[in-house]
Scaffold this active site. Structure first.
Site, PDB file in Angstrom:
ATOM      1  N   HIS A  35       5.935   1.190  -5.865  1.00  0.00           N
ATOM      2  CA  HIS A  35       5.441   0.155  -4.968  1.00  0.00           C
ATOM      3  C   HIS A  35       5.830   0.486  -3.532  1.00  0.00           C
ATOM      4  O   HIS A  35       6.492   1.490  -3.267  1.00  0.00           O
ATOM      5  CB  HIS A  35       5.932  -1.231  -5.388  1.00  0.00           C
ATOM      6  CG  HIS A  35       7.420  -1.417  -5.343  1.00  0.00           C
ATOM      7  ND1 HIS A  35       8.133  -1.561  -4.178  1.00  0.00           N
ATOM      8  CD2 HIS A  35       8.334  -1.481  -6.341  1.00  0.00           C
ATOM      9  CE1 HIS A  35       9.412  -1.713  -4.447  1.00  0.00           C
ATOM     10  NE2 HIS A  35       9.569  -1.655  -5.762  1.00  0.00           N
TER      11      HIS A  35
ATOM     12  N   CYS B  97      12.864   0.916  -9.079  1.00  0.00           N
ATOM     13  CA  CYS B  97      11.522   1.473  -8.902  1.00  0.00           C
ATOM     14  C   CYS B  97      11.550   2.661  -7.943  1.00  0.00           C
ATOM     15  O   CYS B  97      12.565   2.951  -7.325  1.00  0.00           O
ATOM     16  CB  CYS B  97      10.593   0.401  -8.327  1.00  0.00           C
ATOM     17  SG  CYS B  97      10.359  -1.016  -9.405  1.00  0.00           S
TER      18      CYS B  97
END
Length: 162
Positions: free
Chosen positions: A123, A135
């Site tokens: 992201h 992430c």
């Protein structure tokens, strides 16, 4: 795609990125802030249609009720769910732009092991060098460029870097 000490390498380019505040881990656990080592497949792309255009024809829009379950031990752990959802979760439709474009990986999916970690996405980053909760995060234009070049099954390889 391969994570290197300089960034994420794809198609002859290296894109600066950030990883989890817990570094890299071969023993990922829910809430440890680590990015899991391994070869992960892309299983989807989610995007905010009120903010950006579809980055790929196969991308799925994020709606106001879309959530991601991080309720370890639940049958829907590490899956997209919809509100109302009374268990622990993360909102996919956020006020900030972090999840305007999300590349979903198959980490601990579809048959999630309780406590092994959830929502390992690619992201947008908050800013250069600012770590994630596990992430891989990139500059928004780089993320969009990557999303346009990949397909279902593309591998995200995260080696144990030294």
């Amino acid at each position: 795609m391969v994570l290197t000490p300089r960034g994420l390498r794809l198609g002859g380019r290296v894109y600066p990125c950030t990883i989890g505040k817990g570094g890299l881990s071969q023993n990922k656990r829910e809430g440890d802030g680590a990015t899991p080592v391994g070869s992960h497949r892309v299983v989807g792309i989610l995007y905010r249609p009120d903010r950006i255009t579809a980055p790929a024809p196969w991308a799925t829009p994020i709606g106001p009720r879309d959530l991601w379950s991080d309720a370890s031990g639940r049958p829907d752990y590490n899956h997209q769910v919809r509100a109302p959802y009374p268990h622990s979760h993360e909102a996919l439709r956020r006020a900030d732009p972090l999840y305007d474009l999300v590349i979903v990986t198959d980490w601990n999916w579809p048959d999630a092991v309780a406590g092994a970690g959830s929502a390992i996405f690619m992201h947008r980053w908050r800013r250069p060098g600012y770590p994630t909760e596990g992430c891989v995060a990139l500059r928004p234009d780089h993320l969009a460029r990557i999303a346009a070049r990949i397909s279902i099954g593309t591998r995200l390889i995260i080696p144990q870097l030294r």
